[in-house]
Structure formats: structure tokens, C-alpha cells
Design a protein around this motif. Sequence first.
Motif, PDB file in Angstrom:
ATOM      1  N   GLN A   1      14.935 -38.228  22.763  1.00  0.00           N
ATOM      2  CA  GLN A   1      14.165 -36.989  22.773  1.00  0.00           C
ATOM      3  C   GLN A   1      14.855 -35.929  21.905  1.00  0.00           C
ATOM      4  O   GLN A   1      14.207 -35.249  21.113  1.00  0.00           O
ATOM      5  CB  GLN A   1      13.999 -36.480  24.197  1.00  0.00           C
ATOM      6  CG  GLN A   1      13.179 -35.209  24.289  1.00  0.00           C
ATOM      7  CD  GLN A   1      13.098 -34.672  25.702  1.00  0.00           C
ATOM      8  OE1 GLN A   1      13.964 -34.959  26.541  1.00  0.00           O
ATOM      9  NE2 GLN A   1      12.063 -33.897  25.982  1.00  0.00           N
ATOM     10  N   LEU A   2      16.169 -35.782  22.046  1.00  0.00           N
ATOM     11  CA  LEU A   2      16.920 -34.807  21.259  1.00  0.00           C
ATOM     12  C   LEU A   2      16.761 -35.074  19.762  1.00  0.00           C
ATOM     13  O   LEU A   2      16.540 -34.157  18.971  1.00  0.00           O
ATOM     14  CB  LEU A   2      18.402 -34.852  21.649  1.00  0.00           C
ATOM     15  CG  LEU A   2      19.330 -33.896  20.923  1.00  0.00           C
ATOM     16  CD1 LEU A   2      19.004 -32.453  21.280  1.00  0.00           C
ATOM     17  CD2 LEU A   2      20.776 -34.211  21.264  1.00  0.00           C
ATOM     18  N   SER A   3      16.845 -36.331  19.387  1.00  0.00           N
ATOM     19  CA  SER A   3      16.684 -36.696  17.982  1.00  0.00           C
ATOM     20  C   SER A   3      15.284 -36.326  17.475  1.00  0.00           C
ATOM     21  O   SER A   3      15.143 -35.740  16.394  1.00  0.00           O
ATOM     22  CB  SER A   3      16.941 -38.191  17.807  1.00  0.00           C
ATOM     23  OG  SER A   3      16.800 -38.557  16.466  1.00  0.00           O
ATOM     24  N   LEU A   4      14.264 -36.634  18.257  1.00  0.00           N
ATOM     25  CA  LEU A   4      12.883 -36.301  17.864  1.00  0.00           C
ATOM     26  C   LEU A   4      12.670 -34.790  17.814  1.00  0.00           C
ATOM     27  O   LEU A   4      11.973 -34.284  16.920  1.00  0.00           O
ATOM     28  CB  LEU A   4      11.892 -36.940  18.827  1.00  0.00           C
ATOM     29  CG  LEU A   4      11.782 -38.464  18.767  1.00  0.00           C
ATOM     30  CD1 LEU A   4      10.898 -38.980  19.903  1.00  0.00           C
ATOM     31  CD2 LEU A   4      11.241 -38.901  17.414  1.00  0.00           C
TER      32      LEU A   4
ATOM     33  N   GLY B   1      10.121 -36.946  26.831  1.00  0.00           N
ATOM     34  CA  GLY B   1      11.287 -37.809  26.847  1.00  0.00           C
ATOM     35  C   GLY B   1      11.370 -38.579  28.140  1.00  0.00           C
ATOM     36  O   GLY B   1      10.668 -38.282  29.106  1.00  0.00           O
ATOM     37  N   ASN B   2      12.216 -39.564  28.152  1.00  0.00           N
ATOM     38  CA  ASN B   2      12.441 -40.380  29.343  1.00  0.00           C
ATOM     39  C   ASN B   2      13.751 -39.979  29.996  1.00  0.00           C
ATOM     40  O   ASN B   2      14.660 -39.473  29.340  1.00  0.00           O
ATOM     41  CB  ASN B   2      12.474 -41.865  28.963  1.00  0.00           C
ATOM     42  CG  ASN B   2      11.129 -42.338  28.474  1.00  0.00           C
ATOM     43  OD1 ASN B   2      10.101 -42.009  29.048  1.00  0.00           O
ATOM     44  ND2 ASN B   2      11.126 -43.104  27.391  1.00  0.00           N
ATOM     45  N   PRO B   3      13.871 -40.204  31.305  1.00  0.00           N
ATOM     46  CA  PRO B   3      15.111 -39.840  31.992  1.00  0.00           C
ATOM     47  C   PRO B   3      16.289 -40.699  31.548  1.00  0.00           C
ATOM     48  O   PRO B   3      16.107 -41.759  30.945  1.00  0.00           O
ATOM     49  CB  PRO B   3      14.779 -40.078  33.468  1.00  0.00           C
ATOM     50  CG  PRO B   3      13.620 -41.001  33.480  1.00  0.00           C
ATOM     51  CD  PRO B   3      12.883 -40.797  32.193  1.00  0.00           C
TER      52      PRO B   3
ATOM     53  N   ASN C   1      26.528 -31.028  32.836  1.00  0.00           N
ATOM     54  CA  ASN C   1      26.982 -29.768  33.428  1.00  0.00           C
ATOM     55  C   ASN C   1      26.118 -28.546  33.130  1.00  0.00           C
ATOM     56  O   ASN C   1      26.076 -27.625  33.931  1.00  0.00           O
ATOM     57  CB  ASN C   1      28.409 -29.478  32.986  1.00  0.00           C
ATOM     58  CG  ASN C   1      29.357 -30.559  33.446  1.00  0.00           C
ATOM     59  OD1 ASN C   1      29.379 -30.894  34.619  1.00  0.00           O
ATOM     60  ND2 ASN C   1      30.129 -31.125  32.536  1.00  0.00           N
ATOM     61  N   VAL C   2      25.491 -28.512  31.981  1.00  0.00           N
ATOM     62  CA  VAL C   2      24.704 -27.346  31.589  1.00  0.00           C
ATOM     63  C   VAL C   2      23.216 -27.629  31.720  1.00  0.00           C
ATOM     64  O   VAL C   2      22.455 -26.820  32.202  1.00  0.00           O
ATOM     65  CB  VAL C   2      25.041 -26.909  30.139  1.00  0.00           C
ATOM     66  CG1 VAL C   2      24.195 -25.713  29.718  1.00  0.00           C
ATOM     67  CG2 VAL C   2      26.518 -26.605  29.982  1.00  0.00           C
ATOM     68  N   GLY C   3      22.823 -28.814  31.286  1.00  0.00           N
ATOM     69  CA  GLY C   3      21.415 -29.194  31.300  1.00  0.00           C
ATOM     70  C   GLY C   3      20.776 -28.951  29.950  1.00  0.00           C
ATOM     71  O   GLY C   3      21.142 -28.046  29.218  1.00  0.00           O
ATOM     72  N   LEU C   4      19.826 -29.793  29.633  1.00  0.00           N
ATOM     73  CA  LEU C   4      19.071 -29.650  28.395  1.00  0.00           C
ATOM     74  C   LEU C   4      17.824 -28.823  28.694  1.00  0.00           C
ATOM     75  O   LEU C   4      17.378 -28.759  29.827  1.00  0.00           O
ATOM     76  CB  LEU C   4      18.694 -31.038  27.862  1.00  0.00           C
ATOM     77  CG  LEU C   4      19.869 -31.956  27.533  1.00  0.00           C
ATOM     78  CD1 LEU C   4      19.380 -33.346  27.189  1.00  0.00           C
ATOM     79  CD2 LEU C   4      20.697 -31.399  26.400  1.00  0.00           C
ATOM     80  N   PRO C   5      17.272 -28.180  27.660  1.00  0.00           N
ATOM     81  CA  PRO C   5      16.066 -27.357  27.898  1.00  0.00           C
ATOM     82  C   PRO C   5      14.938 -28.139  28.529  1.00  0.00           C
ATOM     83  O   PRO C   5      14.848 -29.319  28.430  1.00  0.00           O
ATOM     84  CB  PRO C   5      15.678 -26.881  26.510  1.00  0.00           C
ATOM     85  CG  PRO C   5      16.876 -27.045  25.666  1.00  0.00           C
ATOM     86  CD  PRO C   5      17.683 -28.146  26.275  1.00  0.00           C
TER      87      PRO C   5
END
Length: 113
Positions: A72-75, A62-64, A109-113
Motif C-alpha cells: 500500500q505504501l509503495s502504491l 491495502g491489506n493488513p 509505534n506511531v501508525g500509518l495514516p
Amino acid sequence: MSDDLPNALQFLDAAADDEVRSFLRRLPMVGGNDGDKITLSDLIYEMRLLPFVMDAWQNTSGNPGVPGRLKQLSLVYQTAEANMQKLTGEKRRLKRLIDMPSFLDVYANVGLP
């Protein structure tokens, strides 16, 4: 929404391990249904999908920034759902929606994996 939901969430908070609690914190971001409430069957599907999602995160670049991470989440979820369906035959009941306020909260706040 069910009156039992607060009791169920209290139970899960007490009985679940850190991985399950982390999953539940992120679920609203990715667990919305198009045109209907989330049912217990939908929650079970999301929980079964989690290993496929974690695998897809490892294999989906994914891109920043917010737009790049949304793509990225959708893919990731497209890949995870396709892989789970191939293996188990299970299919999502309704189209999944990304809850933008929840996504932005998790992103910031939490962050993605």
C-alpha cells in the motif's frame, strides 16, 4: 550529514505545527534515496509531496500486516508522485527507498495514516 542538522531539527521541533512534526517522524521511512544522501531540495520535495500522499492514502486500499501495508505504501507514493508531477512538473531526483527498520518502527509505534 551536515553539522547544522541537529540545529535545524531543533528549530523545526520548536517552530513546526503537529502536522509537520508528524510528517518528519515518518519521513525516514519513505525518504531514503537510492545511492545518495537526502539534500535540502529532497526534503522540500517531500514536504511538497505530502498533500498528494495524504490524498493517495485516502484512495489506496491495502491489506493488513506488514506485506500488505508495504505494498500500500509503495502504491501511495507512486500515485502521489505521478499526481504531483502532472500538476507541477516536479519529479523525484532519485528513486525512493523504504527504510525497513524505520517503517517497522512507525508501523508498530506511531501508525500509518
